[in-house]
Design a protein around this motif. Structure first.
Motif, short mmCIF file in Angstrom:
data_model
loop_
_atom_site.label_atom_id
_atom_site.label_comp_id
_atom_site.label_asym_id
_atom_site.label_seq_id
_atom_site.Cartn_x
_atom_site.Cartn_y
_atom_site.Cartn_z
N ALA A 24 0.84 -1.19 0.00
CA ALA A 24 0.00 0.00 0.00
C ALA A 24 0.87 1.24 0.00
CB ALA A 24 -0.90 0.00 1.22
N ALA A 25 0.46 2.23 -0.78
CA ALA A 25 1.13 3.54 -0.73
C ALA A 25 0.86 4.14 0.64
CB ALA A 25 0.60 4.45 -1.83
N PRO A 26 1.80 4.91 1.18
CA PRO A 26 1.57 5.56 2.47
C PRO A 26 0.35 6.48 2.42
CG PRO A 26 3.86 5.77 1.79
CD PRO A 26 3.10 5.21 0.62
N LEU A 27 -0.21 6.74 3.58
CA LEU A 27 -1.36 7.63 3.71
C LEU A 27 -1.01 8.76 4.66
CD1 LEU A 27 -4.39 8.23 3.14
CD2 LEU A 27 -4.90 6.88 5.19
N VAL A 28 -1.26 9.99 4.23
CA VAL A 28 -1.10 11.17 5.07
C VAL A 28 -2.50 11.67 5.39
CG1 VAL A 28 -0.28 13.57 5.11
CG2 VAL A 28 1.13 11.78 4.06
N ILE A 29 -2.78 11.89 6.68
CA ILE A 29 -4.08 12.42 7.07
C ILE A 29 -3.90 13.75 7.81
CG2 ILE A 29 -5.30 10.22 7.10
CD1 ILE A 29 -4.97 10.04 10.07
N TRP A 30 -4.85 14.67 7.58
CA TRP A 30 -4.81 15.98 8.23
C TRP A 30 -6.18 16.24 8.84
CZ3 TRP A 30 -2.11 20.73 5.57
CH2 TRP A 30 -1.85 21.72 6.53
N LEU A 97 7.75 8.59 2.45
CA LEU A 97 6.79 9.22 1.54
C LEU A 97 7.39 9.53 0.17
CD1 LEU A 97 5.14 11.76 4.01
CD2 LEU A 97 4.35 9.45 3.41
N GLN A 98 8.68 9.38 0.01
CA GLN A 98 9.35 9.83 -1.21
C GLN A 98 8.82 9.23 -2.50
OE1 GLN A 98 11.04 12.67 -0.82
NE2 GLN A 98 10.36 12.26 1.28
N PRO A 99 8.41 7.96 -2.54
CA PRO A 99 7.87 7.43 -3.80
C PRO A 99 6.47 7.98 -4.12
CG PRO A 99 8.60 5.64 -2.35
CD PRO A 99 8.64 6.90 -1.55
N GLY A 100 5.82 8.57 -3.15
CA GLY A 100 4.47 9.10 -3.33
C GLY A 100 3.58 8.63 -2.19
N TYR A 101 2.47 9.32 -2.01
CA TYR A 101 1.56 9.03 -0.90
C TYR A 101 0.14 9.41 -1.31
CZ TYR A 101 1.68 14.05 -0.19
OH TYR A 101 1.58 15.40 -0.39
N ASN A 102 -0.82 8.80 -0.64
CA ASN A 102 -2.21 9.19 -0.76
C ASN A 102 -2.51 10.11 0.42
OD1 ASN A 102 -2.96 7.53 -3.06
ND2 ASN A 102 -2.54 5.82 -1.67
N ALA A 103 -3.47 10.99 0.26
CA ALA A 103 -3.81 11.94 1.31
C ALA A 103 -5.30 11.92 1.58
CB ALA A 103 -3.36 13.34 0.92
N MET A 104 -5.65 12.07 2.86
CA MET A 104 -7.05 12.16 3.26
C MET A 104 -7.17 13.26 4.30
SD MET A 104 -9.70 9.17 4.54
CE MET A 104 -8.50 8.40 5.57
N GLY A 105 -7.98 14.26 3.98
CA GLY A 105 -8.17 15.38 4.88
C GLY A 105 -9.61 15.46 5.35
N PHE A 106 -9.77 15.86 6.59
CA PHE A 106 -11.09 16.01 7.18
C PHE A 106 -11.37 17.50 7.37
CE2 PHE A 106 -9.74 11.80 8.02
CZ PHE A 106 -10.89 11.03 7.94
N PRO A 124 5.37 13.24 -4.41
CA PRO A 124 4.11 13.40 -5.14
C PRO A 124 2.90 12.87 -4.36
CG PRO A 124 5.36 11.56 -6.03
CD PRO A 124 6.24 12.23 -5.00
N MET A 125 1.82 13.65 -4.38
CA MET A 125 0.55 13.20 -3.83
C MET A 125 -0.14 12.40 -4.94
SD MET A 125 -2.72 15.38 -2.35
CE MET A 125 -1.81 16.21 -1.05
N LEU A 126 -0.44 11.14 -4.67
CA LEU A 126 -1.03 10.26 -5.67
C LEU A 126 -2.54 10.48 -5.81
CD1 LEU A 126 0.93 7.05 -4.63
CD2 LEU A 126 1.51 8.69 -6.44
N SER A 127 -3.20 10.69 -4.68
CA SER A 127 -4.63 10.96 -4.68
C SER A 127 -4.99 11.72 -3.42
CB SER A 127 -5.44 9.66 -4.77
OG SER A 127 -5.21 8.88 -3.62
N LEU A 128 -6.11 12.43 -3.49
CA LEU A 128 -6.60 13.21 -2.36
C LEU A 128 -8.06 12.88 -2.12
CD1 LEU A 128 -6.56 15.46 -0.20
CD2 LEU A 128 -6.96 17.11 -2.05
#
Length: 170
Positions: A24-30, A97-106, A124-128
């Motif tokens: 799985a690509a990493p996930l960043v949440i805010w 995160l260097q290869p890319g990550y997905n992001a999910m913000g609330f 790079p952000m792969l998806s938001l």
């Protein structure tokens, strides 16, 4: 909590959950305004839920400041451009995160991650995924008790007068 029940299945629908041979690509949440990165009944819960549903995933829950209290305060009072710059620094310094990550913000976090996607090309952000983000703005004073309340009307007029002042915009 309804948004949380929707968020993880959305990840699966977008193909962000790995099959047996995929990673799985990493996930960043805010988090949103007034929350913090690691509150066990909000973002801490989301982080654990994603980690449980997607074994082996790296999840970074963003924190702006040196403590949970400072993170919450900054969500109200820190200039958004400074917050986005700080997050860009955090993301750039995280080797996972260097290869890319997905992001999910609330809520506000979704809005601010949109700025990250536009301003910070690396990593790079792969998806938001934005859950409850106010991408078309918020008018007035939401949920003020009583649509015809004199107090609510006064607050709305006051907000209208100052909304575009330098101090409020920053």
């Amino acid at each position: 909590m309804a948004a949380l029940r929707v968020a993880v299945p959305v990840l699966a629908l977008l193909g962000l959950c790995p099959g047996p041979a995929a990673a799985a690509a990493p996930l960043v949440i805010w988090h949103g305004m007034g929350d913090s990165c690691c509150n066990p009944v909000s973002m801490g819960y989301v982080k654990k839920l994603v980690e449980k549903k997607i074994p082996g995933i790296y999840v970074l829950s963003l924190k702006i400041g040196s403590s949970l209290i400072q993170d919450m305060e900054n969500s109200f009072f820190m200039n958004v451009n400074e917050q986005v710059s700080e997050v860009c620094r955090q993301l750039a310094q995280d080797p996972q995160l260097q290869p890319g990550y997905n992001a999910m913000g609330f809520s506000q976090g979704g809005q601010f991650l949109r700025a990250v996607a536009q301003r910070c090309p690396a990593p790079p952000m792969l998806s938001l995924i934005s859950v409850g983000g106010q991408h078309q703005g918020v008018y007035g004073f939401p949920r003020c008790p009583g649509e015809s309340s004199h107090l609510c009307d006064w607050i709305r007029r006051t907000l209208d007068l100052g909304a575009y002042s330098k101090a409020v915009q920053e």
